[in-house]
Scaffold this active site. Structure first.
Site, PDB file in Angstrom:
ATOM      1  N   GLY A 115       0.815  -1.221   0.000  1.00 46.96           N
ATOM      2  CA  GLY A 115       0.000   0.000   0.000  1.00 46.96           C
ATOM      3  C   GLY A 115       0.844   1.265   0.000  1.00 46.96           C
ATOM      4  O   GLY A 115       0.340   2.361  -0.226  1.00 46.96           O
ATOM      5  N   ARG A 120     -13.717  21.898   7.729  1.00 48.27           N
ATOM      6  CA  ARG A 120     -14.886  22.072   8.607  1.00 48.27           C
ATOM      7  C   ARG A 120     -14.535  21.822  10.068  1.00 48.27           C
ATOM      8  O   ARG A 120     -15.302  22.147  10.955  1.00 48.27           O
ATOM      9  CB  ARG A 120     -16.031  21.143   8.150  1.00 48.27           C
ATOM     10  CG  ARG A 120     -16.695  21.643   6.880  1.00 48.27           C
ATOM     11  CD  ARG A 120     -17.662  20.635   6.289  1.00 48.27           C
ATOM     12  NE  ARG A 120     -16.949  19.510   5.712  1.00 48.27           N
ATOM     13  CZ  ARG A 120     -17.537  18.464   5.145  1.00 48.27           C
ATOM     14  NH1 ARG A 120     -18.845  18.402   5.094  1.00 48.27           N
ATOM     15  NH2 ARG A 120     -16.822  17.487   4.616  1.00 48.27           N
ATOM     16  N   GLN A 121     -13.359  21.232  10.308  1.00 50.04           N
ATOM     17  CA  GLN A 121     -12.924  21.017  11.699  1.00 50.04           C
ATOM     18  C   GLN A 121     -11.925  22.125  12.033  1.00 50.04           C
ATOM     19  O   GLN A 121     -10.737  21.891  12.223  1.00 50.04           O
ATOM     20  CB  GLN A 121     -12.312  19.620  11.843  1.00 50.04           C
ATOM     21  CG  GLN A 121     -12.037  19.190  13.278  1.00 50.04           C
ATOM     22  CD  GLN A 121     -13.305  19.023  14.123  1.00 50.04           C
ATOM     23  OE1 GLN A 121     -14.293  18.503  13.657  1.00 50.04           O
ATOM     24  NE2 GLN A 121     -13.261  19.485  15.366  1.00 50.04           N
ATOM     25  N   LYS A 127     -29.527  26.573   9.317  1.00 48.76           N
ATOM     26  CA  LYS A 127     -29.320  25.136   9.522  1.00 48.76           C
ATOM     27  C   LYS A 127     -28.603  24.904  10.846  1.00 48.76           C
ATOM     28  O   LYS A 127     -27.729  25.684  11.225  1.00 48.76           O
ATOM     29  CB  LYS A 127     -28.440  24.619   8.370  1.00 48.76           C
ATOM     30  CG  LYS A 127     -28.071  23.172   8.464  1.00 48.76           C
ATOM     31  CD  LYS A 127     -27.127  22.769   7.353  1.00 48.76           C
ATOM     32  CE  LYS A 127     -25.679  22.990   7.729  1.00 48.76           C
ATOM     33  NZ  LYS A 127     -24.732  22.515   6.722  1.00 48.76           N
TER      34      LYS A 127
HETATM   35  C1  R5P Z   1     -21.238  22.943   6.046  1.00 48.14           C
HETATM   36  O1  R5P Z   1     -21.608  23.862   6.764  1.00 48.14           O
HETATM   37  C2  R5P Z   1     -21.073  23.061   4.564  1.00 48.14           C
HETATM   38  O2  R5P Z   1     -21.142  24.385   4.154  1.00 48.14           O
HETATM   39  C3  R5P Z   1     -22.098  22.242   3.812  1.00 48.14           C
HETATM   40  O3  R5P Z   1     -23.371  22.821   3.997  1.00 48.14           O
HETATM   41  C4  R5P Z   1     -22.121  20.833   4.312  1.00 48.14           C
HETATM   42  O4  R5P Z   1     -20.832  20.298   4.338  1.00 48.14           O
HETATM   43  C5  R5P Z   1     -22.998  19.971   3.435  1.00 48.14           C
HETATM   44  O5  R5P Z   1     -23.014  18.691   3.972  1.00 48.14           O
HETATM   45  P1  R5P Z   1     -24.112  17.648   3.541  1.00 48.14           P
HETATM   46  O6  R5P Z   1     -24.152  17.612   2.049  1.00 48.14           O
HETATM   47  O7  R5P Z   1     -23.643  16.346   4.142  1.00 48.14           O
HETATM   48  O8  R5P Z   1     -25.412  18.079   4.144  1.00 48.14           O
END
Ligand code: R5P
Length: 290
Positions: free
Chosen positions: A35, A93-94, A189
């Site tokens: 690998g 995102r982290q 969201k």
């Molecule tokens: C997160 O805040 C990003 O901007 C996207 O909205 C998110 O990564 C989308 O993820 P999913 O398609 O899994 O809902």
């Protein structure tokens, strides 16, 4: 300037080189049975300004390691300056410790990229711009939203309403609206930090009979954008399109989005995928030429 299209960004890297009329130095990968692999530049980099193009979508660990090997080796081989072009930065995102004890993965990645001798870092619509402040070298966060909006305009969607499915991404809808001119809005969201489940708050959007482009930086599982599309269709929107810069499209994401009423999914070639309709090459080439 020499362009090196990394193993994860072969096509985009070559397009960038073409746009700049720059020489390409390929990299060869020799795979071993366990690998592991050996990476080799097939050309001289001594004294050159080298641009390494390597995205870090899935498989993230492999693509990140290849990026680091290329950066470090280019420097070791005597490149004068090494620019890392990472269209999609994994782990962006982290960017904070959301729960006690978590790794701030984006920061670790920045440290590694810098430690490998990078002189400049270029990316596109990074999820959280604050990550770039952790770099000590110059950085550039480009945007593909105008390119995506121009694509829709050229397809007769001038005047479409632009929507971001998450308040944090309102800037994307505003940027698209500067091209499409049909107004813009956003949804709210919430994501459960333990389960990953998302909730999209109901909101009246005044989209009856209108065409709508829903824009996000990333489509991963498709859950966020599918819920937004469902809400738009329930409120009487005419045609709804899903657009994103980074089409990760994990598992059944595409089906989910289309089944909830999207006409089409349009993405860029930041990550190799079946929806890479819009190329980032012009915007990246322009930034490198400056
Ligand atoms: C997160 O805040 C990003 O901007 C996207 O909205 C998110 O990564 C989308 O993820 P999913 O398609 O899994 O809902």
């Amino acid at each position: 300037m020499i362009i090196v299209p990394g193993p994860a960004s072969q096509s985009l890297g070559k397009k960038i080189a073409e746009a700049l009329n720059a020489r390409v130095v390929p990299v060869n990968l020799k795979a071993f049975p366990d690998g592991e692999y050996c990476l080799r530049f097939d050309g001289d980099l001594t004294g050159e300004e080298v641009v390494i193009v390597q995205t870090t979508g899935p498989p993230q660990d492999t693509n990140i390691l290849q990026l680091l090997l290329m950066l470090d080796t280019a420097k070791e081989l005597g490149a004068k300056k090494v620019t890392a072009v990472v269209p999609y930065l994994a782990f962006a995102r982290q960017d904070k410790r959301f729960l006690a004890g978590e790794a701030v993965s984006a920061e670790t990645l920045v440290k590694l990229i810098e430690a490998c001798g990078t002189s400049r870092f270029v990316t596109v619509n990074i999820h959280a711009e604050n990550i770039l402040k952790k770099f000590r070298v110059p950085t550039k966060n480009l945007s593909a939203i105008t390119l995506l909006a121009e694509h829709f305009k050229s397809r007769g969607l001038d005047g479409a309403f632009s929507l971001s499915p998450d308040k944090g991404a309102i800037g994307l809808a505003e940027e698209a609206d500067r091209v499409l001119g049909g107004g813009c809005g956003w949804l709210r969201k919430e994501r459960d930090r333990y389960t990953g489940e998302i909730q999209v708050e109901e909101k009246s959007l005044n989209v009856k009979g209108k065409d709508v482009i829903v824009l996000d930086d990333i489509i991963s599982t498709g859950g966020t954008i599918a819920r937004a599309i469902k809400m738009l269709k329930t409120q009487g929107a005419r045609r709804v399109y899903a657009a994103c810069v980074h089409p990760l499209l994990i598992g059944e994401a595409k089906t989910k989005i289309i089944e909830n009423g999207a006409e089409e999914i349009v993405g860029t070639d930041s990550i190799p995928s079946s929806v890479r309709t819009v190329s980032l090459a012009p915007v990246i080439a322009e930034a490198l030429a400056r």
